[in-house]
Scaffold this motif. Structure first.
Motif, short mmCIF file in Angstrom:
data_model
loop_
_atom_site.label_atom_id
_atom_site.label_comp_id
_atom_site.label_asym_id
_atom_site.label_seq_id
_atom_site.Cartn_x
_atom_site.Cartn_y
_atom_site.Cartn_z
N GLN A 1 55.33 23.04 32.44
CA GLN A 1 55.68 23.39 31.06
C GLN A 1 54.96 24.66 30.62
OE1 GLN A 1 58.04 21.78 29.17
NE2 GLN A 1 57.75 23.57 27.85
N SER A 2 53.71 24.79 31.08
CA SER A 2 52.94 25.99 30.74
C SER A 2 53.59 27.23 31.33
CB SER A 2 51.51 25.84 31.25
OG SER A 2 50.77 27.01 31.01
N GLN A 3 54.10 27.10 32.56
CA GLN A 3 54.76 28.24 33.21
C GLN A 3 56.06 28.60 32.49
OE1 GLN A 3 55.14 26.80 37.23
NE2 GLN A 3 53.07 27.44 37.81
N VAL A 4 56.78 27.57 32.02
CA VAL A 4 58.02 27.83 31.27
C VAL A 4 57.70 28.55 29.97
CG1 VAL A 4 59.87 26.72 29.99
CG2 VAL A 4 59.29 25.92 32.28
N ASN A 5 56.65 28.10 29.29
CA ASN A 5 56.27 28.73 28.02
C ASN A 5 55.82 30.17 28.24
OD1 ASN A 5 56.80 26.32 26.74
ND2 ASN A 5 54.67 25.64 26.72
N SER A 6 55.12 30.41 29.36
CA SER A 6 54.66 31.76 29.65
C SER A 6 55.82 32.69 29.93
CB SER A 6 53.70 31.74 30.85
OG SER A 6 52.54 30.99 30.56
N TRP B 1 49.59 16.11 35.19
CA TRP B 1 49.07 17.46 35.33
C TRP B 1 50.16 18.41 35.82
CZ3 TRP B 1 45.24 17.11 32.45
CH2 TRP B 1 44.21 16.18 32.61
N ALA B 2 50.98 17.94 36.80
CA ALA B 2 52.05 18.79 37.34
C ALA B 2 53.06 19.14 36.26
CB ALA B 2 52.73 18.08 38.51
#
Length: 312
Positions: free
Chosen positions: A305-310, A299-300
């Protein structure tokens, strides 16, 4: 070195399965014994049960206090595809749910020989699709199972990949049975006590009951025979004393060479299904804690990865 508690467990299981090996009980008797043994299991505190109906299939939720509502674990119990139920694995699933802090859906998939392959796989796919239809994102679902259930979970991943369906975030196999032909005779001889226990439970015949008219080398029957590319992160736990050990190590090597992130955790000298005895055996509690750590790390990583993509 295994704990003194595990030594006592091993002695008890060896003594208990000796008469079974000699008498060769029929499958209904083995099922009844497994259900009777389940009467002495208890779900951990702060894990609450809730009955569920998955398109007519019996299932139940095990919900730990404080679990995030958007994440879920789909659990497939073991039992050689012929025994086991919600009852036999409720305590283990509850402990796993608590360790992972995940609302966990356990299903009572159909068993052989009444319902051979692909019935169990169809039921696993049904449950996965049901979760998607309930609004869970595939990236918020993990799949776990022990023994045959672990193999079933790995078969489900290959089935979903080949059907071009969204894959879960990760999968966990607790001593997964991934080759229904079982390991070599030499390996069985090297693990005599473990072999006697498996033979007492008729495991050597269960693979043929489940596969029925399908070759045991079919990749959705024995997932180690399939192509493993494109699968999500895997956590596999096994004991070096289990007859399944060599097959599991080969599977993990093959998956890693196929580009799959694999975490293999090998425990020393433990019997098959040691996870079931988590209340008594410290190695089982350690294993479940490590499963929880793995799920949290997935999950971490997903969140990072989601933050990097954002940001991009």
């Amino acid at each position: 070195m295994p704990s003194s508690q595990h030594l006592l467990l091993k002695q008890f299981l060896t003594a208990a399965t000796g008469p079974l090996a000699r008498s060769r009980p029929r499958l209904p008797a083995i099922r009844l014994a497994a259900e009777a043994a389940a009467l002495f299991q208890f779900v951990p505190w702060n894990v609450f049960l809730q009955d569920a109906d998955v398109e007519g299939m019996a299932a139940e939720w095990l919900r730990p206090v404080g679990a995030r509502p958007e994440r879920v674990l789909l659990y497939l119990h073991g039992g050689g595809y012929v025994i086991g139920s919600l009852n036999t694995h409720r305590a283990l699933v509850g402990a796993l749910a608590a360790s992972c802090q995940l609302n966990t859906l356990a299903i009572n998939y159909r068993k052989a020989p009444e319902y051979p392959f692909p019935a169990a796989l169809e039921d696993a796919r049904l449950a996965y699709d049901w979760l998607l239809n309930q609004g869970y994102e595939a990236s918020n679902i993990m799949v776990a199972g022990d023994s045959a259930g672990g193999g079933l979970g790995l078969a489900l991943l290959q089935h979903l990949r080949d059907a071009r369906q969204p894959l879960p975030a990760a999968a966990i196999g607790l001593s997964p049975w991934i080759d229904l032909a079982l390991p070599t005779t030499l390996r069985r001889q090297a693990c005599q006590e473990e072999t006697r226990m498996l033979e007492a439970l008729e495991m050597q015949t269960w693979g043929s009951l489940y596969a029925a008219d399908t070759p045991q080398t079919h990749p959705l029957v024995s997932p180690t025979k399939g192509k493993l590319h494109g699968l999500p992160p895997l956590l596999i736990q096994i004991s070096n004393a289990e007859v399944l050990h060599d097959d599991v190590v080969r599977f993990c090597r093959k998956a890693s060479l196929s580009g799959v992130p694999v975490t293999l955790q090998v425990f020393e000298g433990l019997v098959h299904w040691w996870h079931l005895f988590w209340r008594f055996v410290p190695e089982a509690r350690q294993a479940l804690q490590q499963v929880g750590e793995f799920t949290h790390s997935v999950w971490a990583e997903q969140q990072a990865q989601s933050q990097v993509n954002s940001a991009a």
